[in-house]
Design a protein around this motif. Structure first.
Motif, PDB file in Angstrom:
ATOM      1  N   ALA A 382       0.818  -1.215   0.000  1.00  0.00           N
ATOM      2  CA  ALA A 382       0.000   0.000   0.000  1.00  0.00           C
ATOM      3  C   ALA A 382       0.852   1.264   0.000  1.00  0.00           C
ATOM      4  N   TYR A 383       1.903   1.311   0.829  1.00  0.00           N
ATOM      5  CA  TYR A 383       2.623   2.579   0.962  1.00  0.00           C
ATOM      6  C   TYR A 383       3.922   2.657   0.168  1.00  0.00           C
ATOM      7  N   GLN A 384       4.379   1.579  -0.443  1.00  0.00           N
ATOM      8  CA  GLN A 384       5.543   1.670  -1.330  1.00  0.00           C
ATOM      9  C   GLN A 384       5.393   0.679  -2.484  1.00  0.00           C
ATOM     10  N   PRO A 385       4.324   0.801  -3.281  1.00  0.00           N
ATOM     11  CA  PRO A 385       4.051  -0.189  -4.341  1.00  0.00           C
ATOM     12  C   PRO A 385       5.125  -0.265  -5.410  1.00  0.00           C
ATOM     13  N   GLY A 386       5.945   0.786  -5.537  1.00  0.00           N
ATOM     14  CA  GLY A 386       6.998   0.758  -6.542  1.00  0.00           C
ATOM     15  C   GLY A 386       8.071  -0.275  -6.292  1.00  0.00           C
ATOM     16  N   ARG A 387       8.082  -0.891  -5.102  1.00  0.00           N
ATOM     17  CA  ARG A 387       9.059  -1.932  -4.802  1.00  0.00           C
ATOM     18  C   ARG A 387       8.649  -3.294  -5.358  1.00  0.00           C
ATOM     19  N   TYR A 388       7.426  -3.400  -5.853  1.00  0.00           N
ATOM     20  CA  TYR A 388       6.872  -4.710  -6.168  1.00  0.00           C
ATOM     21  C   TYR A 388       6.614  -4.920  -7.660  1.00  0.00           C
ATOM     22  N   ILE A 389       7.160  -4.031  -8.494  1.00  0.00           N
ATOM     23  CA  ILE A 389       6.962  -4.174  -9.928  1.00  0.00           C
ATOM     24  C   ILE A 389       8.068  -3.422 -10.655  1.00  0.00           C
ATOM     25  N   ASN A 390       8.384  -3.855 -11.875  1.00  0.00           N
ATOM     26  CA  ASN A 390       9.399  -3.192 -12.697  1.00  0.00           C
ATOM     27  C   ASN A 390       8.911  -1.792 -13.087  1.00  0.00           C
ATOM     28  N   PRO A 391       9.851  -0.926 -13.507  1.00  0.00           N
ATOM     29  CA  PRO A 391      11.301  -1.078 -13.434  1.00  0.00           C
ATOM     30  C   PRO A 391      11.848  -0.439 -12.147  1.00  0.00           C
ATOM     31  N   LEU A 392      13.148  -0.567 -11.922  1.00  0.00           N
ATOM     32  CA  LEU A 392      13.826   0.046 -10.773  1.00  0.00           C
ATOM     33  C   LEU A 392      13.147  -0.321  -9.458  1.00  0.00           C
ATOM     34  N   GLN A 393      12.753  -1.587  -9.336  1.00  0.00           N
ATOM     35  CA  GLN A 393      12.033  -2.003  -8.143  1.00  0.00           C
ATOM     36  C   GLN A 393      12.874  -1.884  -6.870  1.00  0.00           C
ATOM     37  N   GLU A 394      14.191  -2.020  -6.988  1.00  0.00           N
ATOM     38  CA  GLU A 394      15.038  -1.936  -5.802  1.00  0.00           C
ATOM     39  C   GLU A 394      15.081  -0.522  -5.228  1.00  0.00           C
ATOM     40  N   GLN A 395      14.790   0.476  -6.065  1.00  0.00           N
ATOM     41  CA  GLN A 395      14.732   1.862  -5.598  1.00  0.00           C
ATOM     42  C   GLN A 395      13.295   2.337  -5.407  1.00  0.00           C
ATOM     43  N   GLY A 396      12.338   1.423  -5.558  1.00  0.00           N
ATOM     44  CA  GLY A 396      10.932   1.811  -5.412  1.00  0.00           C
ATOM     45  C   GLY A 396      10.398   2.580  -6.592  1.00  0.00           C
ATOM     46  N   GLY A 397      11.016   2.412  -7.761  1.00  0.00           N
ATOM     47  CA  GLY A 397      10.618   3.183  -8.931  1.00  0.00           C
ATOM     48  C   GLY A 397       9.695   2.470  -9.879  1.00  0.00           C
ATOM     49  N   GLY A 398       9.087   1.336  -9.456  1.00  0.00           N
ATOM     50  CA  GLY A 398       8.188   0.599 -10.331  1.00  0.00           C
ATOM     51  C   GLY A 398       6.961   1.405 -10.723  1.00  0.00           C
ATOM     52  N   VAL A 399       6.335   1.022 -11.824  1.00  0.00           N
ATOM     53  CA  VAL A 399       5.182   1.772 -12.325  1.00  0.00           C
ATOM     54  C   VAL A 399       4.038   1.703 -11.312  1.00  0.00           C
ATOM     55  N   PRO A 400       3.383   2.819 -11.027  1.00  0.00           N
ATOM     56  CA  PRO A 400       2.339   2.835  -9.989  1.00  0.00           C
ATOM     57  C   PRO A 400       1.112   2.023 -10.346  1.00  0.00           C
ATOM     58  N   MET A 401       0.892   1.757 -11.643  1.00  0.00           N
ATOM     59  CA  MET A 401      -0.285   0.979 -12.041  1.00  0.00           C
ATOM     60  C   MET A 401      -0.204  -0.465 -11.566  1.00  0.00           C
ATOM     61  N   GLY A 402       0.964  -0.886 -11.097  1.00  0.00           N
ATOM     62  CA  GLY A 402       1.105  -2.256 -10.615  1.00  0.00           C
ATOM     63  C   GLY A 402       0.649  -2.450  -9.189  1.00  0.00           C
ATOM     64  N   ALA A 403       0.085  -1.418  -8.572  1.00  0.00           N
ATOM     65  CA  ALA A 403      -0.331  -1.501  -7.173  1.00  0.00           C
ATOM     66  C   ALA A 403      -1.620  -2.301  -7.014  1.00  0.00           C
ATOM     67  N   LEU A 404      -1.805  -2.870  -5.826  1.00  0.00           N
ATOM     68  CA  LEU A 404      -3.059  -3.551  -5.500  1.00  0.00           C
ATOM     69  C   LEU A 404      -4.108  -2.575  -4.999  1.00  0.00           C
ATOM     70  N   GLY A 405      -3.688  -1.473  -4.452  1.00  0.00           N
ATOM     71  CA  GLY A 405      -4.629  -0.522  -3.884  1.00  0.00           C
ATOM     72  C   GLY A 405      -4.914  -0.818  -2.422  1.00  0.00           C
ATOM     73  N   LEU A 406      -5.453   0.166  -1.757  1.00  0.00           N
ATOM     74  CA  LEU A 406      -5.672   0.063  -0.316  1.00  0.00           C
ATOM     75  C   LEU A 406      -6.917  -0.749   0.032  1.00  0.00           C
ATOM     76  N   VAL A 407      -7.925  -0.746  -0.845  1.00  0.00           N
ATOM     77  CA  VAL A 407      -9.215  -1.360  -0.516  1.00  0.00           C
ATOM     78  C   VAL A 407      -9.083  -2.846  -0.218  1.00  0.00           C
ATOM     79  N   VAL A 408      -8.385  -3.586  -1.061  1.00  0.00           N
ATOM     80  CA  VAL A 408      -8.315  -5.036  -0.859  1.00  0.00           C
ATOM     81  C   VAL A 408      -7.495  -5.374   0.390  1.00  0.00           C
ATOM     82  N   LEU A 409      -6.473  -4.565   0.686  1.00  0.00           N
ATOM     83  CA  LEU A 409      -5.706  -4.811   1.907  1.00  0.00           C
ATOM     84  C   LEU A 409      -6.556  -4.542   3.146  1.00  0.00           C
ATOM     85  N   VAL A 410      -7.321  -3.456   3.105  1.00  0.00           N
ATOM     86  CA  VAL A 410      -8.208  -3.144   4.217  1.00  0.00           C
ATOM     87  C   VAL A 410      -9.290  -4.208   4.356  1.00  0.00           C
TER      88      VAL A 410
END
Length: 646
Positions: A382-410
């Protein structure tokens, strides 16, 4: 547009074919669920038909097979008076919802425009895996007239149920025809999520579940691309849901029960479309055994039903794994090389592949994952989705569209906070927890959790209509929907609309957004009678000439370990039919780039001493071959070079 319409028409016909063929079996489901599930099963059957492509020379005529199967099913159903036209029309006519639910429906349809526009637009750099192999492998198979082993694209050995759908789509409608299958899958998913939630929790919960499903950014993004995770996630999620119903029914499988066949069909679809489906099956089997054996007197029935489920799903999905055994000797190639081996692979390549998989997420240590970081990994979605998708995942630079969103986690947190969930919900939450453990230790990519996000979307509706925090959860869902639409619109939709509306040509669009596209047009002319080795470039999909991913990490086909200098390299490449080599400089170090453009003098001995890593040995071999006149530059592009092998 025509290709997308053809895919839509075929998919709807397949949906009706399954519906009428299993009319009585599906009657126990909610009307929306019937058609959503029937549509997904229809797609799975069409993808399964693609296996006939392994027959030599079959693909040019194979496109008619799924169409004939659909028509034959409809004819048989009609001849047996199983198509009840009036009843079907009544069944599809949903009761007009209340005004507030009309707003929810309008929001879902507006959100669905995002994958629709994406499906109509040409694939660009955001469609990385689609261009690299999801579309590239089917295109190669279509050119060769059969499904063959591709030694340099190891991903072509993954279970390819959905890529088989792309065979049909590319045949009759190009990229939009292929991407249309993921879009249609999203539509079937909307029906199934709404139907399951309505059958379990009521109409109000169903509308909130539908909005939660349509608000997941990664689902919206991938459902208009050639990625397979969205449709695979639907198979995995609904397979788990029907397993949860089996547990709820205490594994009492009667002669007329549809639950077990549906669970088998969906899990088989998951296993046939991605290796992670095996993890889903494992979680379901463990939980079915646990729920079936605890507090039961008839434990043998629980074991028998679970075995029937697992064995049936594995048998249906087995052709992909048998093909792997024949081609490589490893059913899950290239994974588990340490234990299962595999031709065309070795430990060095296995290590770098595993290392790349481990770059996603958090908790990485020199010895593996630190289990204490599991909560950080889950909530970090939820708070650093850029770590979980390409590119630059190690720096948290992944594309934001790869996020799951807050609703499903909640949604998951809300259900856990309710105390003791029911059998069905406890099963689903248990499956999600087991899946998260697999995900944490293997590869923390957000798109690998699409199945879990769909399950949590189903559960979300009941969490909203419950007494606790219902208004807050509803507000959160609406906010997520607004944010997801804004996110996809600003990062994707605004760029795609001009080409979809005809204000920009396909070539103009791709030239601006895919650096290799312009060069590929030149390669199609320069290499039309040859074969090109691609270095640091995987978008061979745009080529209409034979090509090969030539970097050492992709396969053992080119024996870089034994090639000593440029003479060895040029002789070996020429003897194996290579006529050209294309080098992409975009991903190389400044020091390497200086050698290619002549700013720094090159000596093979000095290069080899300072760069002993096999992954860059090819650079020294090509530069040495050029120094000796064995390869020559015939064209330079902005950040790449094309060589001809003499």
């Amino acid at each position: 547009m025509v290709g997308l319409l053809l895919t839509f028409a075929f998919s709807v016909c397949a949906m009706f074919a399954v519906r009428v063929a299993a009319w009585r079996w599906l009657d126990a489901l909610d009307p929306a669920e019937r058609y959503g599930v029937a549509g997904l099963i229809g797609l799975a059957i069409a993808g399964y038909c693609g296996l006939l492509g392994i027959i030599r020379g079959s693909l040019p005529n194979l496109v008619v097979v799924p169409v004939l199967i659909v028509l034959l099913t409809l004819v048989i159903a009609y001849s047996k008076n199983r198509i009840r036209t009036a009843e079907a029309i009544v069944e599809l006519r949903f009761k007009a919802p209340e005004f507030k639910w009309k707003l929810v429906l309008a929001s879902c349809l507006l959100l669905s425009l995002v994958p629709l526009v994406a499906a109509l637009a040409p694939p660009d750099m955001m469609d990385w895996d689609s261009l690299a192999y999801h579309f590239a492998a089917p295109k190669l198979w279509l050119h060769r007239g059969e499904i063959t082993f591709i030694p340099f694209i190891h991903q072509s050995n993954f279970p390819f149920l959905i890529e088989n759908l792309y065979l049909w789509g590319l045949s009759w409608g190009g990229e939009s025809g292929a991407k249309g299958f993921t879009l249609v899958g999203f539509g079937f998913g909307m029906l199934a999520v709404f139907g399951i939630a309505r059958r379990w929790y009521g109409t109000s919960a169903a509308w909130w579940s539908l909005l939660a499903f349509c608000s997941v950014p990664v689902l919206l993004w991938e459902s208009g691309t050639g990625y397979v995770d969205a449709v695979h996630g639907l198979f995995a999620a609904f397979g788990t849901c029907y397993c949860a119903e089996l547990a709820y029914q205490r594994l009492s499988v009667g002669a007329r029960s549809i639950t077990l066949p549906l669970a088998v069909a969906m899990l088989a679809g998951a296993i046939s479309s991605k290796y992670t489906g095996l993890q889903t099956l494992t979680a379901c089997v463990l939980l079915l055994l646990g729920f079936g054996l605890v507090g039961r007197s008839d434990r043998w029935r629980a074991i028998r039903s679970t075995l029937i489920l697992a064995v049936s799903a594995l048998i249906i999905a087995s052709p992909w794994y048998i093909r792997n055994m024949i081609n490589t000797g490893n059913p899950v190639y290239p994974f588990l090389y340490e234990h299962l081996g595999g031709r065309g692979w070795d430990q060095w390549r296995a290590d770098i592949y595993r290392e790349e998989q481990q770059t996603f997420g958090v908790g990485k240590t020199p010895r593996g994952r630190d289990a204490r970081a599991l909560p950080h990994a889950v909530f970090g979605l939820a708070y650093q989705p850029g770590r979980y998708i390409n590119p630059l995942q190690e720096q948290g630079g992944g594309v934001p569209m790869g996020a799951l969103g807050l609703v499903v986690l909640v949604s998951g947190v809300a259900w856990l906070a309710r105390g003791r969930p029911g059998t069905r919900e406890g099963f689903l939450l248990g499956a999600i927890v087991i899946g998260l453990v697999f995900w944490f230790f293997l590869s923390q990519q957000s798109r690998y959790l699409t199945g879990s996000s769909i399950i949590l979307a189903v559960l979300f509706g009941q969490a909203v209509v419950g007494k606790r925090m219902g208004l807050l959860l509803a507000a959160l869902c609406v906010s997520q929907a607004i944010y997801s639409f804004w996110l996809l619109k600003t990062n994707q939709l605004d760029d795609q609309l001009p080409v979809v509306l005809g204000r920009e040509s396909r070539d103009e669009y791709l030239t601006k957004r895919v650096p290799f596209f312009g060069a590929s047009m030149a390669l199609n002319e320069s290499c039309k009678d040859g074969k090109v080795a691609l270095y640091d470039e995987v978008f061979g999909y745009f080529l209409d000439v034979p090509y090969f991913w030539a970097n050492p990490g992709h396969s053992t086909f080119i024996p870089y370990e034994s090639l000593v200098d440029g003479l060895d390299y040029a002789a070996w490449m020429k003897s194996h039919g290579f006529t050209h080599a294309y080098v992409n400089l975009a991903y190389q170090t400044p020091e390497s780039r200086a050698l290619w453009i002549g700013e720094t003098p090159f000596r093979l001995e000095a290069w080899s001493r300072s760069n002993p890593d096999l992954s860059v040995k090819w650079i020294g071999l090509l530069l040495d071959a050029e120094q000796k006149g064995l390869i020559v530059r015939i064209q330079a592009f902005r950040r790449s070079i094309l060589f001809k092998i003499q």
